[in-house]
Design a protein around this motif. Structure first.
Motif, PDB file in Angstrom:
ATOM      1  N   ARG A 158       0.852  -1.179   0.000  1.00 56.36           N
ATOM      2  CA  ARG A 158       0.000   0.000   0.000  1.00 56.36           C
ATOM      3  C   ARG A 158       0.894   1.236   0.000  1.00 56.36           C
ATOM      4  N   GLY A 159       0.358   2.347  -0.482  1.00 59.88           N
ATOM      5  CA  GLY A 159       1.162   3.557  -0.524  1.00 59.88           C
ATOM      6  C   GLY A 159       0.320   4.810  -0.286  1.00 59.88           C
ATOM      7  N   ILE A 160       0.960   5.838   0.259  1.00 64.27           N
ATOM      8  CA  ILE A 160       0.302   7.137   0.475  1.00 64.27           C
ATOM      9  C   ILE A 160       0.797   8.087  -0.607  1.00 64.27           C
ATOM     10  N   GLU A 161      -0.129   8.665  -1.350  1.00 61.09           N
ATOM     11  CA  GLU A 161       0.258   9.568  -2.438  1.00 61.09           C
ATOM     12  C   GLU A 161       0.581  10.949  -1.864  1.00 61.09           C
ATOM     13  N   VAL A 162       1.848  11.341  -1.972  1.00 54.14           N
ATOM     14  CA  VAL A 162       2.249  12.636  -1.405  1.00 54.14           C
ATOM     15  C   VAL A 162       2.545  13.678  -2.479  1.00 54.14           C
ATOM     16  N   GLY A 163       2.399  13.297  -3.745  1.00 56.41           N
ATOM     17  CA  GLY A 163       2.624  14.281  -4.796  1.00 56.41           C
ATOM     18  C   GLY A 163       2.305  13.684  -6.146  1.00 56.41           C
ATOM     19  N   GLN A 164       2.114  14.566  -7.127  1.00 56.99           N
ATOM     20  CA  GLN A 164       1.859  14.082  -8.482  1.00 56.99           C
ATOM     21  C   GLN A 164       2.330  15.136  -9.478  1.00 56.99           C
ATOM     22  N   ILE A 165       2.936  14.668 -10.573  1.00 58.57           N
ATOM     23  CA  ILE A 165       3.341  15.593 -11.641  1.00 58.57           C
ATOM     24  C   ILE A 165       2.618  15.204 -12.929  1.00 58.57           C
ATOM     25  N   PHE A 166       2.245  16.238 -13.696  1.00 56.35           N
ATOM     26  CA  PHE A 166       1.476  16.015 -14.925  1.00 56.35           C
ATOM     27  C   PHE A 166       2.106  16.774 -16.085  1.00 56.35           C
ATOM     28  N   TYR A 167       2.050  16.186 -17.249  1.00 56.15           N
ATOM     29  CA  TYR A 167       2.273  16.946 -18.490  1.00 56.15           C
ATOM     30  C   TYR A 167       0.996  16.805 -19.284  1.00 56.15           C
ATOM     31  N   PHE A 168       0.325  17.934 -19.570  1.00 58.48           N
ATOM     32  CA  PHE A 168      -0.927  17.801 -20.325  1.00 58.48           C
ATOM     33  C   PHE A 168      -0.909  18.604 -21.613  1.00 58.48           C
ATOM     34  N   GLY A 169       0.278  19.006 -22.033  1.00 57.16           N
ATOM     35  CA  GLY A 169       0.394  19.636 -23.347  1.00 57.16           C
ATOM     36  C   GLY A 169      -0.419  20.907 -23.458  1.00 57.16           C
ATOM     37  N   THR A 170      -1.346  20.943 -24.436  1.00 58.86           N
ATOM     38  CA  THR A 170      -2.062  22.188 -24.722  1.00 58.86           C
ATOM     39  C   THR A 170      -3.531  22.125 -24.295  1.00 58.86           C
ATOM     40  N   LYS A 171      -3.856  21.162 -23.406  1.00 56.56           N
ATOM     41  CA  LYS A 171      -5.259  20.996 -22.980  1.00 56.56           C
ATOM     42  C   LYS A 171      -5.888  22.309 -22.492  1.00 56.56           C
ATOM     43  N   TYR A 172      -5.220  23.025 -21.590  1.00 58.81           N
ATOM     44  CA  TYR A 172      -5.815  24.258 -21.054  1.00 58.81           C
ATOM     45  C   TYR A 172      -5.516  25.455 -21.937  1.00 58.81           C
ATOM     46  N   SER A 173      -4.328  25.473 -22.534  1.00 58.01           N
ATOM     47  CA  SER A 173      -3.967  26.649 -23.343  1.00 58.01           C
ATOM     48  C   SER A 173      -4.858  26.742 -24.576  1.00 58.01           C
ATOM     49  N   GLU A 174      -5.264  25.594 -25.131  1.00 59.72           N
ATOM     50  CA  GLU A 174      -6.147  25.638 -26.306  1.00 59.72           C
ATOM     51  C   GLU A 174      -7.547  26.090 -25.927  1.00 59.72           C
ATOM     52  N   SER A 175      -8.093  25.518 -24.835  1.00 59.17           N
ATOM     53  CA  SER A 175      -9.471  25.890 -24.491  1.00 59.17           C
ATOM     54  C   SER A 175      -9.556  27.318 -23.967  1.00 59.17           C
ATOM     55  N   MET A 176      -8.457  27.825 -23.399  1.00 62.07           N
ATOM     56  CA  MET A 176      -8.510  29.155 -22.799  1.00 62.07           C
ATOM     57  C   MET A 176      -7.742  30.204 -23.603  1.00 62.07           C
ATOM     58  N   GLY A 177      -7.213  29.808 -24.746  1.00 63.76           N
ATOM     59  CA  GLY A 177      -6.541  30.771 -25.621  1.00 63.76           C
ATOM     60  C   GLY A 177      -5.252  31.344 -25.052  1.00 63.76           C
ATOM     61  N   ALA A 178      -4.410  30.483 -24.483  1.00 65.51           N
ATOM     62  CA  ALA A 178      -3.103  30.945 -23.989  1.00 65.51           C
ATOM     63  C   ALA A 178      -2.065  30.616 -25.061  1.00 65.51           C
TER      64      ALA A 178
END
Ligand code: 5CA
Length: 446
Positions: free
Chosen positions: A280-300
């Protein structure tokens, strides 16, 4: 700090609502007090440790070249409508209306807010790469808040966001975060293993979670025991060096290590049986790469050196700062109480006066107390008129790594006793020698 003047409301009895050691010990050691389900007040000693962890996180982020800032807890719903996550987030999101009937929410995370800041102020490749982060309270109306600060509704999280011109540069940010997180956890005395995971509501293709192995962890994990031998140690890392960060990333992600969401038995079974582990493990952090998911929908968008307008590449990275306190205690306690790792302990040494009011005993305790402070260390002096047994029980419960015990018997021979909380071993020595020993122990942590 003198215990007679501190606020440390320890509990003698085990609280009935606590099912796991860390929750029980945090309540008993007077670190937290529940105000409503999954929401806690941080009493002075709990708050002290929270600040220590926050500082370690800040130091390691700044070392990696990331820039601290602070965003609000309350966010406008409109930004989340733009990204499309307002509906998706469901009941976990605490929705609020202000006096003008505008929809607001208590932020569960900050991708939308940071993307809005970015698109308002950055428009060119010349301003990239950029990584901004903050450490702020979050709210998620969890279905099953439990285990104290481990799965709270209000919790303290470091969240960082990288903005890069292309995938290659964004992957460097991903690797850099992995390295800085490994260093962060090691400084806290924790072994947290990066594992291939699932991205959930944050989205994206690449994601790793960091897990501390513990029987009480909420995740099921599968790994090759070779990963346990890896250590960052005091190796200095050049965070601008893409190859060096990539090499460390490869070293740590080559041994099989996955959460149940991404576990693949066919690959796992190829590992020699004696190295194949599940726990079993306790999740103490997470890293993500999501490319252009937010920049495309929000025009960044940003202009490239070629003049072309492209959506910026992003990732986000989180550390559960308040959850870490629970994880550290799960990994480091015994049946008498907490055992703080030196890097995070709220006080460096406890002082137990066995005969409060005895002139010589008081004077030696006082000298040690001032001596510690002169060395830049923080002692916690139990100067209360209590019996010795009670003082020892309190010290064991709150788990300071070192304790000195001063009483008339030892002082007849000019000595005091220095005790390690972890090993339980005691040694008699002169006050000066105890001071020197403690200062030396902590020299690696300050
Ligand atoms: N936006 C991304 C990265 S910033 C994000 O929110 N990631 S997360 O959902 O994985 O959260 C980051 C960390 O916060 C988790 O790894 C976990 O350690 C901690 N965390 C998440 N939910 C809770 C909770 N309910 N109570 C305590 N800590 C939590």
């Amino acid at each position: 700090m003198r215990l007679s003047r501190y606020f440390l409301p320890v509990l003698k009895e085990n609280p009935a609502e606590a099912q796991i050691a860390s929750h029980r010990l945090m309540l008993r050691a007077g670190m937290i007090k529940q105000s409503s389900t999954g929401i806690y007040s941080w009493l002075p000693m709990g708050f002290k440790i929270l600040r220590k962890l926050e500082n370690i996180v800040h130091e390691e982020q700044v070392r990696a070249g990331h820039i601290p800032m602070l965003m609000p807890t309350l966010q406008p719903a409109d930004l989340w409508r733009e990204s499309g996550r307002y509906e998706v987030y469901g009941h976990e999101m605490l929705r609020i209306k202000d006096r003008h009937d505008r929809d607001m929410l208590y932020g569960p995370t900050n991708e939308e807010l940071i993307t809005d800041i970015f698109r308002n102020h950055v428009g060119s490749y010349k301003d990239l790469p950029l990584t901004l982060y903050h450490i702020q309270w979050k709210f998620r109306d969890e279905t099953r808040p439990r285990f104290g600060v481990m799965r709270g509704r209000e919790f303290f999280m470091k969240d960082g966001y990288n903005f890069d011109i292309d995938r290659k540069s964004a992957m460097h940010a991903y690797n850099r975060h992995l390295v800085s997180y490994l260093r962060t956890y090691e400084r806290m005395g924790l072994k947290a293993l990066p594992m291939r995971a699932d991205s959930g509501p944050i989205g994206g293709e690449d994601t790793h979670e960091f897990l501390v192995l513990a029987d009480t962890g909420e995740s099921e994990v599968f790994y090759d025991s070779d990963i346990l031998d890896l250590k960052i140690g005091d190796r200095t890392v050049d965070y601008d060096d893409q190859d060096e960060c990539a090499a460390i990333f490869n070293e740590w992600t080559t041994p099989y290590a996955r959460t149940d969401e991404t576990h693949d038995d066919d690959i796992f079974l190829q590992i020699p049986a004696h190295r194949r582990k599940s726990s079993r493990g306790i999740e103490v952090g997470q890293i993500f790469y999501f490319g252009t998911k937010y920049s495309e929908s929000m025009g960044a968008n940003v202009v490239k050196d070629t003049g072309e307008l492209v959506p910026v590449h992003m990732g986000s990275h989180g550390i559960g700062v308040s959850r870490l306190i629970g994880a550290i205690i799960e990994a480091s306690h015994d049946d008498r109480g907490i055992i703080w790792p030196e890097g995070v302990t709220p006080f460096h040494c406890g002082i137990v006066n066995l005969k409060q009011g005895d002139a010589e005993t008081d004077a030696v305790c006082e000298a040690f107390y001032l001596g510690m402070k002169a060395l830049g260390l923080e002692p916690l002096y139990d100067d209360r008129l209590e019996r010795a047994g009670g003082k020892f029980a309190t010290m064991d419960l709150i788990g300071l790594p070192w304790r000195i015990t001063v009483g008339p018997r030892g002082l007849k021979n000019g000595v005091i006793e220095l005790t390690s909380r972890r090993t339980g071993k005691s040694e008699e020595m002169l006050v000066e020698n105890a001071l020197e020993r403690i200062a030396q122990t902590y020299s690696a942590y300050t």
